[in-house]
Design an enzyme around this catalytic site. Structure first.
Site, PDB file in Angstrom:
ATOM      1  N   GLU A  62       9.055 -19.516   6.046  1.00 12.73           N
ATOM      2  CA  GLU A  62       9.687 -20.367   7.052  1.00 12.73           C
ATOM      3  C   GLU A  62       9.790 -21.807   6.515  1.00 12.73           C
ATOM      4  OE1 GLU A  62       8.601 -21.516  11.718  1.00 12.73           O
ATOM      5  OE2 GLU A  62       7.117 -20.521  10.437  1.00 12.73           O
ATOM      6  N   LYS A  94      15.008 -19.207  14.916  1.00 10.16           N
ATOM      7  CA  LYS A  94      13.752 -18.834  15.556  1.00 10.16           C
ATOM      8  C   LYS A  94      13.913 -18.983  17.065  1.00 10.16           C
ATOM      9  CE  LYS A  94       8.801 -19.998  15.158  1.00 10.16           C
ATOM     10  NZ  LYS A  94       7.848 -20.828  14.385  1.00 10.16           N
ATOM     11  N   CYS A 103       8.154 -16.179  12.199  1.00 14.35           N
ATOM     12  CA  CYS A 103       6.773 -16.513  12.544  1.00 14.35           C
ATOM     13  C   CYS A 103       6.375 -16.164  13.969  1.00 14.35           C
ATOM     14  CB  CYS A 103       6.514 -17.983  12.242  1.00 14.35           C
ATOM     15  SG  CYS A 103       4.743 -18.376  12.122  1.00 14.35           S
ATOM     16  N   TRP A 120       0.609  33.604   2.033  1.00 14.13           N
ATOM     17  CA  TRP A 120      -0.450  34.298   1.285  1.00 14.13           C
ATOM     18  C   TRP A 120      -1.453  34.882   2.264  1.00 14.13           C
ATOM     19  CZ3 TRP A 120      -0.488  36.185  -3.344  1.00 14.13           C
ATOM     20  CH2 TRP A 120      -1.693  36.511  -3.982  1.00 14.13           C
TER      21      TRP A 120
END
Length: 636
Positions: free
Chosen positions: A46, A115, A170, A470
């Site tokens: 940032e 932001k 952030c 098996w």
């Protein structure tokens, strides 16, 4: 980038607060380092161009102009960089200052992501300088071109359709409803976070949990680039806790206070596959998003991330011991419920002296302890026949006595010989009829003894055997409750060893260790010189390979070529390429051909993320064709 892998990196240049030119020099150095590591997605912190701790200097026109100038320089000097680059800086838009992530690709500015959540509490006062970004994207003019500005931006790779990236910054991650939730629901498979999270004691643990948890709940890759050394220490210290996580797994994490670059490979194809199978994961709806395409050269990504060769077995001893104790309890609790519901006060189990029946007997003993039932009401039946060796017979008997169960011996040789006469089977012809006749005779005996005692037959077969088929159909394939049905062979060994290490009984521990040292075998063919002649892994292949194949086929949804690629890395030094390829082809043939046995399995507890119950995890047609899977391996 082939097979869904894309290399990602997060780096923290050492900043000089407010010196944009110096910071850009160091950003370019970091980009070069990430480029040399092969990264195609590069994330920087940032406000990396200015430094996060500029405080009221953000109001200075000189700083903002210089930051903008250095962004243009970054664009020019990354023209030849084949990557999607995220870098932070302050930017004035519409007369307000925003904390943004600039997104670059081959010298072009693809978009600006602001932001949204601006912290102004405790040590933070970003609201003093920055406005909150809006979700809806608008187009602005930057450097003579139209560029989208807003949170709702998806960056989609043309050459790799599953690679869709989105950004948050952030604090956006720390709020109750992070933007990354919306991004993922809109289709983003890779989420990036440009951060400047200051350090406090213990905060790194919470930060790590946030990143890992967000990648898990969103089934996404998450790249976190944190501010570090060079930021102002007037009041705060930054540690550069760079991280790369994928669907809850931390792939790479930097050592704090070192400004280390971290790099790893995200598997976007696996993320998309996981989302597809989760019916509760919403369909992607990017209607209110702007999708910005970008280009990358398609090449083979060098793999550095760890693909454990034993994916069912934790590498850490402490984790492994906790896992073993948990699984033993889950198996025992499942059996406990079945015994309670059927009002069975006794259990019958065929004990051979091998790993699987040993584990089943240990689990049964634990279930009886939980029910406060005497272990004498467990009837362990040993049924020697043509292939039984002294070693396994002795271990079976001693183990039963040591656990306090009741031992019953039924020699089945004459019964099987009579059966051979009834069906005109030559006893010297050691074919599948010779072997399966013994297995079915044993199952018949167990069922009838259970009827005599009003008991329940506990199955012993494990997940690996079920995957390969098996098991003898209506022989050891059948029981009244199969406690080992979702435990792979590689984990069976560790469960038995854990019991040996923790039982506090020297005699029992010695028996269990000898069982662990005994070759895996159904003992259906006569021994040679008194030793086991029929070794399972010589016939069907190494179980550690098959368990690896099984995990990445069912759990990860990998295609054969991708499994082969990571198996070569995981088993480097253990198996050569030809051996891995041979048994991988065998695995696919057997897995598809033997589904009819899995379609009618008895009940049993699921204990891990991979299971083959026809009522649970694997709804597969018994007549499915393996051709398109095997075709991919031809010519290797």
């Amino acid at each position: 980038m082939k097979q869904g892998f894309v290399k990602a990196a997060a780096a923290t240049p050492k900043v000089v607060v407010a010196d944009c030119a110096e910071n850009t020099d160091r950003i370019l150095e970091s980009i070069q380092n990430m480029r040399e590591a092969g990264a195609k997605i590069m994330v920087l912190p940032e406000l990396a161009i200015t430094g996060y701790t500029c405080s009221d200097l953000f109001w200075q026109e000189r700083l903002l102009r210089e930051a903008d100038h250095q962004l243009m320089r970054l664009m020019k000097e990354t023209t030849g960089v084949d990557a999607l680059i995220f870098v932070g800086l302050p930017m004035e838009i519409f007369g307000k200052l925003y904390n943004v992530a600039a997104v670059l690709n081959r010298g072009k500015l693809l978009g600006l992501v602001p932001k949204k959540h601006i912290p102004s509490y405790h040590e933070f006062y970003e609201g003093r300088h920055f406005a909150a970004g809006s979700e809806q994207a608008v187009w602005i003019e930057k450097n003579g071109e139209k560029v989208p500005f807003g949170m709702n931006l998806l960056f989609a790779c043309r050459e790799m359709p599953h690679l869709i990236a989105a950004a948050e910054i952030c604090e956006d991650l720390w709020v109750p409803n992070p933007p990354s939730v919306r991004h993922a629901l809109a289709g983003a498979t890779v989420l990036v976070n440009l951060s400047a999270s200051d350090e406090m004691t213990g905060k790194d643990i919470y930060r790590r949990d946030l990143v890992r948890g967000q990648s898990a709940r969103l089934v996404a890759g998450y790249i976190y680039a944190d501010a570090g050394e060079g930021e102002s220490s007037t009041d705060l210290v930054f540690s550069a806790q760079n991280m790369i996580a994928e669907n809850g797994t931390m792939l790479a994490e930097a050592e704090r206070f070192r400004n280390q670059m971290v790099c790893s490979e995200l598997d976007v194809d696996r993320l998309v596959s996981e989302r597809r199978r989760m019916t509760t994961y919403p369909a992607q709806r990017p209607e209110d998003y702007v999708t910005v395409p970008f280009d990358l050269v398609v090449s083979t990504t060098e793999l550095t991330r760890n693909f454990p060769s034993r994916p069912f077995v934790p590498a850490d001893q402490g984790d492994r011991e906790r896992r073993c104790d948990e699984i033993l309890n889950m198996q025992a609790m499942g059996l406990k419920k079945r015994l309670e519901h059927t009002r069975c006060g006794s259990a019958v189990i065929g004990i051979s002296g091998g790993l699987d029946s040993t584990l089943a007997l240990l689990v049964t003993a634990r279930a009886f302890d939980l029910l406060d039932l005497p272990r004498e009401q467990i009837t362990a039946v040993t049924m020697p026949c043509f292939g039984t060796t002294d070693r396994t017979y002795r271990n079976a008997c001693q183990l039963t006595r040591c656990l306090g169960a009741s031992l019953k011996e039924v020699d089945i040789k004459e019964a099987v010989k009579l059966h051979f006469r009834d069906i005109s089977q030559d006893p010297e012809k050691h074919d599948v009829t010779y072997e399966n006749s013994q297995a079915r005779e044993r199952t018949q005996i167990l069922m009838d003894i259970a009827n005599q005692s009003g008991g329940l037959v506990v199955g012993t077969g494990d997940l690996s055997e079920l995957a390969l088929g098996w098991a003898t159909y209506n022989g050891d394939h059948m029981s009244m409750y199969a406690v080992n049905c979702s435990v792979p062979k590689t984990l069976v060994r560790h469960l038995v060893r854990y019991y040996a290490d923790t039982c506090r009984d020297a005699e029992l521990s010695a028996i269990l260790l000898d069982v662990l040292d005994t070759p895996v075998s159904p003992e259906l063919l006569p021994p040679e010189d008194g030793k086991i002649s029929q070794k399972t892994e010589e016939l069907v292949g190494p179980y550690e390979l098959h368990d690896f194949f099984l995990y990445y086929m069912l759990r990860a949804g990998y295609e054969p070529l991708k499994i082969f690629r990571i198996a070569r890395q995981a088993f480097d030094g253990e198996y050569d390429d030809d051996t891995i390829l041979k048994w991988l082809k065998s695995f696919y043939r057997r897995f598809f051909a033997q589904q009819f046995k899995r379609s009618c399995l008895p009940d049993g507890p699921k204990v891990g993320s991979v299971a083959v119950s026809p009522r649970g995890d694997l709804r597969m047609p018994s007549d499915g064709c393996a051709r398109i899977w095997l075709e991919q391996l031809e010519g290797l």
